[in-house]
Design an enzyme around this catalytic site. Structure first.
Site, short mmCIF file in Angstrom:
data_model
loop_
_atom_site.label_atom_id
_atom_site.label_comp_id
_atom_site.label_asym_id
_atom_site.label_seq_id
_atom_site.Cartn_x
_atom_site.Cartn_y
_atom_site.Cartn_z
N ARG A 21 -5.29 5.81 9.82
CA ARG A 21 -4.28 4.71 9.91
C ARG A 21 -3.38 4.89 11.03
NH1 ARG A 21 -2.07 3.62 4.19
NH2 ARG A 21 -2.62 5.36 3.80
N GLN A 83 -10.83 24.09 9.13
CA GLN A 83 -11.64 23.38 7.85
C GLN A 83 -12.51 22.37 8.65
OE1 GLN A 83 -9.70 20.37 5.67
NE2 GLN A 83 -11.09 20.87 3.72
N GLY A 111 0.97 18.74 6.24
CA GLY A 111 1.42 18.59 7.71
C GLY A 111 2.23 17.35 7.71
N ASP A 112 1.68 16.54 7.01
CA ASP A 112 2.37 15.24 7.16
C ASP A 112 3.69 14.56 6.21
OD1 ASP A 112 0.85 14.96 4.81
OD2 ASP A 112 -0.44 13.27 5.35
N GLY A 147 -1.72 11.21 -7.35
CA GLY A 147 -2.29 11.97 -8.74
C GLY A 147 -1.34 11.97 -9.91
N GLU A 161 -6.56 12.22 -10.61
CA GLU A 161 -6.25 11.53 -9.36
C GLU A 161 -6.41 9.97 -9.44
OE1 GLU A 161 -5.50 12.38 -6.13
OE2 GLU A 161 -5.12 14.14 -7.38
N LYS A 362 23.52 16.63 40.35
CA LYS A 362 22.36 17.44 39.85
C LYS A 362 22.58 18.93 40.44
CE LYS A 362 19.22 19.31 42.17
NZ LYS A 362 18.40 19.56 43.23
C1 UD1 Z 1 -3.19 14.07 -2.71
C2 UD1 Z 1 -3.27 15.02 -3.94
C3 UD1 Z 1 -2.53 13.62 -5.03
C4 UD1 Z 1 -1.08 13.50 -4.60
C5 UD1 Z 1 -1.12 13.26 -3.33
C6 UD1 Z 1 0.31 13.11 -2.67
C7 UD1 Z 1 -5.38 16.04 -4.19
C8 UD1 Z 1 -6.84 15.83 -4.54
N1 UD1 Z 1 -4.51 14.82 -4.54
O1 UD1 Z 1 -3.83 13.26 -2.74
O2 UD1 Z 1 -2.68 14.32 -6.45
O3 UD1 Z 1 -0.48 12.65 -5.23
O4 UD1 Z 1 -1.90 14.07 -2.52
O5 UD1 Z 1 0.44 12.65 -1.42
O6 UD1 Z 1 -5.17 16.89 -3.58
N2 UD1 Z 1 -6.36 17.48 3.97
C9 UD1 Z 1 -7.09 18.37 4.59
N3 UD1 Z 1 -8.40 18.60 4.35
C10 UD1 Z 1 -8.91 17.51 3.62
C11 UD1 Z 1 -8.24 16.60 2.81
C12 UD1 Z 1 -6.98 16.59 3.12
O7 UD1 Z 1 -6.47 19.20 5.38
O8 UD1 Z 1 -10.12 17.84 3.44
C13 UD1 Z 1 -4.76 17.33 4.24
C14 UD1 Z 1 -4.55 15.86 4.81
O9 UD1 Z 1 -4.48 15.94 6.05
C15 UD1 Z 1 -3.02 15.83 4.31
C16 UD1 Z 1 -3.21 16.68 2.71
O10 UD1 Z 1 -4.14 17.39 2.99
O11 UD1 Z 1 -2.05 16.36 5.02
C17 UD1 Z 1 -3.33 15.76 1.47
O12 UD1 Z 1 -4.40 15.02 1.89
P1 UD1 Z 1 -4.52 13.38 1.48
O13 UD1 Z 1 -5.91 12.94 1.81
O14 UD1 Z 1 -3.33 12.68 1.95
O15 UD1 Z 1 -4.28 13.57 -0.20
P2 UD1 Z 1 -4.33 12.36 -1.41
O16 UD1 Z 1 -5.53 11.97 -1.52
O17 UD1 Z 1 -3.15 11.40 -0.78
#
Ligand code: UD1
Ligand code: MG
Length: 469
Positions: A21, A83, A111-112, A147, A161, A362
């Site tokens: 996004r 990964q 990281g975000d 979650g 979730e 400068k």
């Molecule tokens: C996750 C949590 C959720 C929580 C939410 C809070 C899980 C299954 N769910 O959901 O309970 O409420 O965060 O924001 O953990 N990432 C990876 N590799 C992957 C997937 C994700 O590095 O394969 C990283 C993403 O870049 C991000 C973080 O993990 O920085 C969270 O991933 P995201 O997909 O945002 O998790 P949510 O589905 O929002």
């Protein structure tokens, strides 16, 4: 184990996700908040925890993310683990298992999510206590997408979730922030048991909660109220909103220290700003890098000030641009700079120096009371006390191959529109006539004039138009 037992902390930062996004070529975790990449905010927080190590899980954009996080200057040991493909948050943390020591407490971060405070994480780690699973949670009025924290009585039973939740579970307002603290040896056991039998077909890190419950390990929730600390960034709109909220917080902190901001909504710090007492800052100023404002400094509207120290009582008038970059800029006590001035790296201005509109300085030192008030350039110059440097004058410091210095000794008066061709020295107390191009050094006290001599022809008749035939 007592709450005060110190634990060895290893941080895992998930940063492999795509950030679709954002619609950007730049990986999401390299987008900047307050001038700093998102993942660097998280690493800075990890450093404040005195973590032993940080493992950054990379995937999308790894070629760009890894050089940044592995660059020299990190305050803790950082390693990266890839990964590929990205099969969920549980799968992400699984990649770190081979490099995680067994004896530590693992703090999982994203990281975000840039604005989590170290004291919040310390409290979470204390809840973990080295033998429990501690989740950072928060109540959201609109919990959609997150979650949910499912409890039986007070005890946490599971994180479900959103996509897997029942209608009843979707009524729960308490959500998992994405941040947990967990003993490494337990985490590793639980990660080995994850599967992807869920609505998204992903390996969910959040499933470790049900394994903890099954193993009789207490799961504790550390609930906070401050949503900014757990806010994640997914889109340019969210990035701008968090930037705004963060800047507003900084503005409030500065005002509570006594800094007088004309408008906290029009104030931006993208680095480290240090302010002494009675500093006043007008609207639309941006501070970058390391900036120090001493007592009573006044900054006019619309200034950009980077990598600079401004001594007590100095005034920076509107629309001034200062960037010291690596060399720095210093402005002396009671100096007057601008409006529309530009100070570049290595500008070192003494007390009561005046720099006026459209003047660029400068790599030059200007001693106490020296003035360059209009339309001028001083590059690679050493300027003595009380020198007056005329409008439109420049130091020609570059011969096309090398830079050379210009020395202007104390009490010199340089007229308007002069060119001082470096290397050259103007002796103390000397005067240079307007319009001169000076190529040879001058003696102290001398008047130097180097321009076409004026001639005047008396009673000269201008040409007149011929009458039409
Ligand atoms: C996750 C949590 C959720 C929580 C939410 C809070 C899980 C299954 N769910 O959901 O309970 O409420 O965060 O924001 O953990 N990432 C990876 N590799 C992957 C997937 C994700 O590095 O394969 C990283 C993403 O870049 C991000 C973080 O993990 O920085 C969270 O991933 P995201 O997909 O945002 O998790 P949510 O589905 O929002
Ligand atoms: Mg997701």
């Amino acid at each position: 184990m007592s709450m005060s037992t110190p634990h060895t902390i290893d941080v895992v930062i998930m940063a492999a996700g795509k950030g679709t996004r954002m619609k950007s070529r730049l990986p999401k975790v390299l987008q900047r908040l307050a001038g700093v990449p998102l993942v660097q905010h998280v690493l800075n927080t990890a450093a404040q925890l005195n973590a032993r190590s940080a493992v950054v899980i990379t995937g999308h954009g790894a070629d760009q993310v890894e050089p940044l996080v592995l660059a020299p200057g990190q305050l803790l040991a950082v390693q990266c683990v890839r990964q590929e493909p990205q099969l969920g948050t549980g799968h992400a943390v699984q990649q770190a298992v081979p490099v995680l020591p067994d004896d530590g407490v693992v703090v999982v971060l994203s990281g975000d999510v840039p604005l989590t405070q170290a004291d919040t994480l310390q409290a979470l780690i204390a809840q973990c206590g080295g033998n429990q699973l501690a989740l950072l949670t928060i109540d959201f009025a609109d919990p959609a997408g997150y979650g949910r924290i499912v409890r039986k009585g007070e005890a946490v039973q599971a994180i479900v979730e959103h996509k897997d939740a029942s209608d009843v579970q979707r009524q729960i307002n308490e959500v998992y922030s994405g941040i947990m603290a967990v003993p490494a040896r337990l985490l590793k056991i639980w990660l080995a048991r994850l599967d992807n039998q869920n609505a998204q077909g992903e390996y969910y890190l959040t499933d470790v909660v049900k394994f903890a419950v099954a193993d009789g390990v207490p799961v504790v929730a550390h609930k906070i109220a401050d949503a900014l600390q757990v806010a994640g960034i997914n889109s340019p709109v969210q990035l701008a909103e968090l930037e705004c909220a963060h800047q507003h917080r900084l503005a409030i902190q500065f005002m509570e220290q006594g800094v007088r901001l004309k408008d906290p909504a029009r104030f931006d710090v993208r680095g480290q700003l240090v302010c002494a007492q009675d500093v006043e800052i007008d609207v639309n100023c941006i501070f970058e890098g390391q900036v120090s404002l001493c007592e009573g400094v006044k900054i006019g509207a619309n200034c950009i000030i980077a990598n600079c120290t401004i001594a007590a009582g100095a005034v920076i008038h509107p629309f001034t641009h200062i960037d010291g970059e690596k060399l720095g800029v210093s402005v002396g006590e009671g100096a007057r700079i601008g409006p529309f001035a530009r100070l570049r790296p290595g500008a070192q201005l003494g007390a009561e120096v005046h720099i006026g509109n459209f003047v660029e300085v400068k790599n030059s030192t200007m001693a106490k009371g020296a003035k360059a008030n209009h339309l001028a350039y001083l590059g690679d110059a050493t300027v003595g006390e009380r020198v007056n440097y005329g409008a439109g004058s420049i130091t020609a410091n570059y011969d096309g191959a090398n830079k050379h210095r210009t020395v202007i000794e104390a009490d010199v008066h340089i007229g308007s529109n002069c060119v001082l061709v470096a290397p050259v020295t103007i002796g103390a107390g000397g005067t240079v006539g307007g319009g001169s191009t000076i190529t040879k050094s001058t003696e102290p006290g001398a008047l130097s004039v180097a321009r076409g001599k004026q001639i005047s022809i008396a009673n000269w008749t201008r040409p007149a138009k011929k009458p039409k035939a």
